[in-house]
Design a protein around this motif. Sequence first.
Motif, mmCIF file in Angstrom:
data_model
loop_
_atom_site.group_PDB
_atom_site.id
_atom_site.type_symbol
_atom_site.label_atom_id
_atom_site.label_comp_id
_atom_site.label_asym_id
_atom_site.label_seq_id
_atom_site.Cartn_x
_atom_site.Cartn_y
_atom_site.Cartn_z
ATOM 1 N N ALA A 136 0.831 -1.205 0.000
ATOM 2 C CA ALA A 136 0.000 0.000 0.000
ATOM 3 C C ALA A 136 0.864 1.254 0.000
ATOM 4 O O ALA A 136 0.565 2.225 -0.707
ATOM 5 N N ALA A 137 1.946 1.245 0.759
ATOM 6 C CA ALA A 137 2.843 2.401 0.806
ATOM 7 C C ALA A 137 3.517 2.616 -0.549
ATOM 8 O O ALA A 137 3.629 3.762 -1.014
ATOM 9 N N HIS A 161 0.911 4.068 -2.922
ATOM 10 C CA HIS A 161 0.674 5.468 -2.564
ATOM 11 C C HIS A 161 1.824 6.354 -3.045
ATOM 12 O O HIS A 161 1.590 7.412 -3.646
ATOM 13 N N ASP A 162 3.046 5.924 -2.796
ATOM 14 C CA ASP A 162 4.215 6.699 -3.200
ATOM 15 C C ASP A 162 4.303 6.829 -4.725
ATOM 16 O O ASP A 162 4.676 7.883 -5.242
ATOM 17 N N ARG A 182 1.806 6.835 -6.833
ATOM 18 C CA ARG A 182 0.772 7.787 -7.270
ATOM 19 C C ARG A 182 1.175 9.220 -6.963
ATOM 20 O O ARG A 182 0.811 10.135 -7.686
ATOM 21 N N ALA A 183 1.888 9.429 -5.867
ATOM 22 C CA ALA A 183 2.262 10.784 -5.432
ATOM 23 C C ALA A 183 3.498 11.291 -6.162
ATOM 24 O O ALA A 183 3.777 12.480 -6.135
#
Length: 130
Positions: free
Chosen positions: A120-121, A124-125, A127-128
Amino acid sequence: MKTARPAAPLSPGDVFDAACPSRRALELISGKWVPLVLPALEHGPLRNNELLRRLDGISQKVMTQTLRELERHGLVLREDLRTVPPHVRYRLSELGRSLNVALVALDRWAEHHHAALDAAARLHDARAAP
């Protein structure tokens, strides 16, 4: 003459209230090493060096500080074996055993879900990222 009234039963507290004394308990058990030290003592007393070998990555200084804090709060009992050279063992108190049930469950959860957390991290990273 005034008669003493029985003390009101203690409320369970409200951890969302900044003044709630239960926050101190949460601060104590949320330290980096407490969720590992207590379960390490689950099967019986251990000496300091045995704990150091069991908990990879903890320094002697931090182990000593952690054990003192746990002893201060009644979660761990320190037994001086009265030998030369000095030998001390640590074991869970009744209070420590009651907390340990929750900590062992938390440890098992972490062991089973660390990969999902990491995935998940990473997602998320990614996408960011620009």
